[in-house]
Design an enzyme around this catalytic site. Structure first.
Site, mmCIF file in Angstrom:
data_model
loop_
_atom_site.group_PDB
_atom_site.id
_atom_site.type_symbol
_atom_site.label_atom_id
_atom_site.label_comp_id
_atom_site.label_asym_id
_atom_site.label_seq_id
_atom_site.Cartn_x
_atom_site.Cartn_y
_atom_site.Cartn_z
ATOM 1 N N TYR A 51 0.908 -1.267 -0.006
ATOM 2 C CA TYR A 51 -0.192 -0.382 -0.097
ATOM 3 C C TYR A 51 0.876 1.388 -0.379
ATOM 4 O O TYR A 51 1.783 1.694 0.537
ATOM 5 C CB TYR A 51 -0.634 0.200 1.772
ATOM 6 C CG TYR A 51 -2.316 -0.141 0.747
ATOM 7 C CD1 TYR A 51 -2.896 0.230 0.237
ATOM 8 C CD2 TYR A 51 -3.132 -1.520 1.755
ATOM 9 C CE1 TYR A 51 -4.246 0.168 -0.530
ATOM 10 C CE2 TYR A 51 -4.551 -1.883 1.221
ATOM 11 C CZ TYR A 51 -4.958 -0.832 0.316
ATOM 12 O OH TYR A 51 -6.749 -1.250 -0.645
ATOM 13 N N GLU A 53 -0.410 4.983 -0.513
ATOM 14 C CA GLU A 53 -1.069 6.329 -0.412
ATOM 15 C C GLU A 53 -0.690 7.146 0.115
ATOM 16 O O GLU A 53 -0.081 7.034 0.858
ATOM 17 C CB GLU A 53 -3.139 5.544 0.496
ATOM 18 C CG GLU A 53 -3.575 5.281 -0.337
ATOM 19 C CD GLU A 53 -4.588 4.637 0.969
ATOM 20 O OE1 GLU A 53 -3.770 3.531 1.545
ATOM 21 O OE2 GLU A 53 -5.714 4.551 0.623
ATOM 22 N N ASP A 197 -7.601 14.526 -24.463
ATOM 23 C CA ASP A 197 -7.449 13.220 -23.969
ATOM 24 C C ASP A 197 -7.167 12.362 -25.384
ATOM 25 O O ASP A 197 -7.222 11.868 -25.857
ATOM 26 C CB ASP A 197 -8.769 11.808 -24.046
ATOM 27 C CG ASP A 197 -8.832 10.969 -23.489
ATOM 28 O OD1 ASP A 197 -7.868 9.848 -23.774
ATOM 29 O OD2 ASP A 197 -9.579 10.382 -22.810
ATOM 30 N N THR A 223 -3.414 7.533 -21.734
ATOM 31 C CA THR A 223 -4.315 5.816 -21.298
ATOM 32 C C THR A 223 -2.280 5.828 -21.423
ATOM 33 O O THR A 223 -2.229 6.219 -21.963
ATOM 34 C CB THR A 223 -4.561 4.925 -21.584
ATOM 35 O OG1 THR A 223 -4.393 5.441 -23.292
ATOM 36 C CG2 THR A 223 -6.220 5.335 -21.415
ATOM 37 N N LYS A 226 -1.720 1.907 -24.926
ATOM 38 C CA LYS A 226 -2.526 2.186 -26.029
ATOM 39 C C LYS A 226 -1.239 1.952 -27.473
ATOM 40 O O LYS A 226 -0.271 1.220 -26.908
ATOM 41 C CB LYS A 226 -3.822 3.405 -26.549
ATOM 42 C CG LYS A 226 -5.050 2.229 -25.583
ATOM 43 C CD LYS A 226 -5.411 3.066 -26.163
ATOM 44 C CE LYS A 226 -6.964 3.428 -25.593
ATOM 45 N NZ LYS A 226 -7.482 3.654 -24.147
ATOM 46 N N ARG A 232 -1.415 -1.272 -18.731
ATOM 47 C CA ARG A 232 -2.853 -1.250 -18.914
ATOM 48 C C ARG A 232 -3.370 -0.302 -17.719
ATOM 49 O O ARG A 232 -3.054 -0.322 -16.763
ATOM 50 C CB ARG A 232 -3.875 -2.615 -18.801
ATOM 51 C CG ARG A 232 -5.426 -1.486 -18.627
ATOM 52 C CD ARG A 232 -5.914 -3.454 -18.601
ATOM 53 N NE ARG A 232 -5.810 -3.448 -19.769
ATOM 54 C CZ ARG A 232 -6.155 -2.663 -21.246
ATOM 55 N NH1 ARG A 232 -7.369 -2.610 -21.348
ATOM 56 N NH2 ARG A 232 -5.937 -3.126 -22.207
HETATM 57 N N1 DSN Z 1 -12.352 1.429 -24.610
HETATM 58 C C1 DSN Z 1 -11.035 2.458 -25.175
HETATM 59 C C2 DSN Z 1 -11.118 2.085 -26.969
HETATM 60 O O1 DSN Z 1 -10.988 0.687 -27.469
HETATM 61 O O2 DSN Z 1 -11.245 2.636 -27.375
HETATM 62 C C3 DSN Z 1 -11.380 4.126 -25.477
HETATM 63 O O3 DSN Z 1 -11.396 3.921 -23.584
#
Ligand code: DSN
Length: 412
Positions: A51, A53, A197, A223, A226, A232
């Site tokens: 943990y 925090e 974003d 994120t 990708k 993730r």
């Molecule tokens: N689920 C993602 C996507 O496939 O673009 C976005 O959060």
């Protein structure tokens, strides 16, 4: 795997089946990728046992000295990668990163101006089924009906009318370049904040293959899994003036204990992304997408906006008299994984759709290049045009499996 197969053979078998699915098929879901061995190792490490925090140097638990080192490295590397003044690497996902920005800079009931979900936006940008549509007022822009691209004049007009607190740019299914500077200027003109974003295009932004939003807009969220090819998770970048508000919104505002194994793996991902080979990789993602798009169009398939500038494309199946669902299922049987996707001016439900979203990050990670993209594009077209033939699907699946075998996910 040996401990797991002894302790829980049922789960071990599921993981092995998934390994074979990923190995033998072609992953063309635009938001997915294949992480490195090093990222996998960090994710599966004992860093999960703790943990932590709080933030480095200011934790609510003892024994965090090594977790502090890992989180500091993750923050510093992310700042270096994007040229950011401040980074927060604790958001569990992209939606949590967006939530933190909203919580930090909007009161409940204030207004977001963002892209419509069925024209490329994201649930967390204001959909009525997400917290965003319930906590905030939402006004949404789409794409131009003719060009199917963003029209900054329309966004500006809406911003003046709607007077939002935050203008959100960035998308989940938009194949074209986004002008972040134009969005920030529109926001400045109406006294709003601007949040980009960049979850989908983060790798392209980090390497300059797509214009970077960091240092241009007030807040950048992303994120890490990708085009960045990491674990993730999510992250936020901003100038120092916003740092305290963002950090407080993430913790204690919205999250509890950070996922320290994931943050450790984020640090590994950012180090990988700082290497020159990562730029080459992202360049190849875009080259592959262009060739794949060209091949699909040469086969008579219509692409939304007539092509792509980034890692993804949207196939409009209306002329083929097919739904996205039918095409997704048939291509899945052929070993090609894609997702059904709404297209501009969609008439069908998000579970059916008139389109497919196709992306190249994962196949590029496996080393596939232009020649393979031509084959993939032809296979997609063959299946779509002969969708009811089991023999055609079986033939394509055989060829897909053969080619996939030459590009192992983890060669060693
Ligand atoms: N689920 C993602 C996507 O496939 O673009 C976005 O959060």
């Amino acid at each position: 795997m040996s401990y797991l197969s002894q302790m829980d053979p049922e789960i071990a078998e599921i993981i092995e089946k998934e390994r074979l699915r990923q190995t033998n098929g072609l992953e063309l879901i635009a938001s997915e990728n294949v992480v490195s061995h090093a990222v996998l190792e960090a994710m599966g490490s004992i860093m999960t046992n703790k943990y932590a925090e709080g933030y480095p140097g200011k934790r609510y638990y003892g024994g965090c000295e090594f977790h502090d080192q890992a989180e500091n490295l993750a923050r510093d590397r992310l700042k270096k990668l994007f040229g950011a003044e401040h980074a927060n690497v604790q958001p569990h996902s992209g939606t949590q990163a967006n939530m933190a920005v909203y919580f930090a800079f909007m009161k409940l009931g204030e207004k977001i101006l963002s892209m419509k979900l069925n024209q490329g936006g994201h649930l967390s940008h204001g959909s009525p089924v997400s917290f965003t549509g319930k906590f905030y007022q939402v006004a949404q822009y789409g794409v131009d009906p003719k060009t199917e691209m963003l029209d900054y004049g329309v966004v500006e007009q809406m911003a003046k009318q709607e007077k939002p607190q935050i203008i959100v740019c960035g998308a989940s299914a938009y194949p074209r370049t986004i002008d972040f500077k134009a969005f920030q200027e529109i926001a400045d003109g109406v006294g709003a904040y601007c949040m980009a974003d960049i979850a989908h295009i983060a790798g392209l932004c980090a390497t300059g293959i797509h214009p970077n939003s960091v240092g241009v807009v007030n807040f950048t969220t992303t994120t890490t899994h990708k085009t960045l090819r990491g674990p993730r998770g999510g992250a936020i970048m901003c100038n120092s003036e916003y740092a305290q508000a963002i950090d407080k919104a993430v913790f204690p505002g919205m999250q509890g204990g950070p996922l320290m194994h994931t943050i450790t793996a984020k640090a590994v991902c950012f180090e990988e992304a700082l290497k020159p080979s990562f730029k080459e990789y992202n360049r190849q993602i875009v080259k592959n997408a262009k060739i794949l798009a060209e091949t699909l169009m040469n086969n008579g398939l219509r692409l939304v906006s007539g092509g792509t500038d980034n890692h993804l494309m949207l196939v409009d199946l209306t002329d083929q008299h097919l739904t996205g669902l039918e095409a997704e299922v048939a291509l899945g049987k052929a070993g090609i994984t894609v997702n059904k996707n709404t297209i501009p001016n969609e008439t069908k439900s998000p579970f059916v759709t008139s389109g497919l979203r196709v992306g190249t990050p994962a196949v590029t990670s496996r080393g596939m290049k232009e020649a393979e993209m031509r084959r993939v594009g032809n296979w997609i077209a063959i299946v779509i045009k002969d969708i009811h033939s089991d023999a055609t699907i079986a033939r394509v699946k055989k060829e897909v499996t053969e080619m996939s075998g030459k590009f192992p996910i983890y060669p060693s």
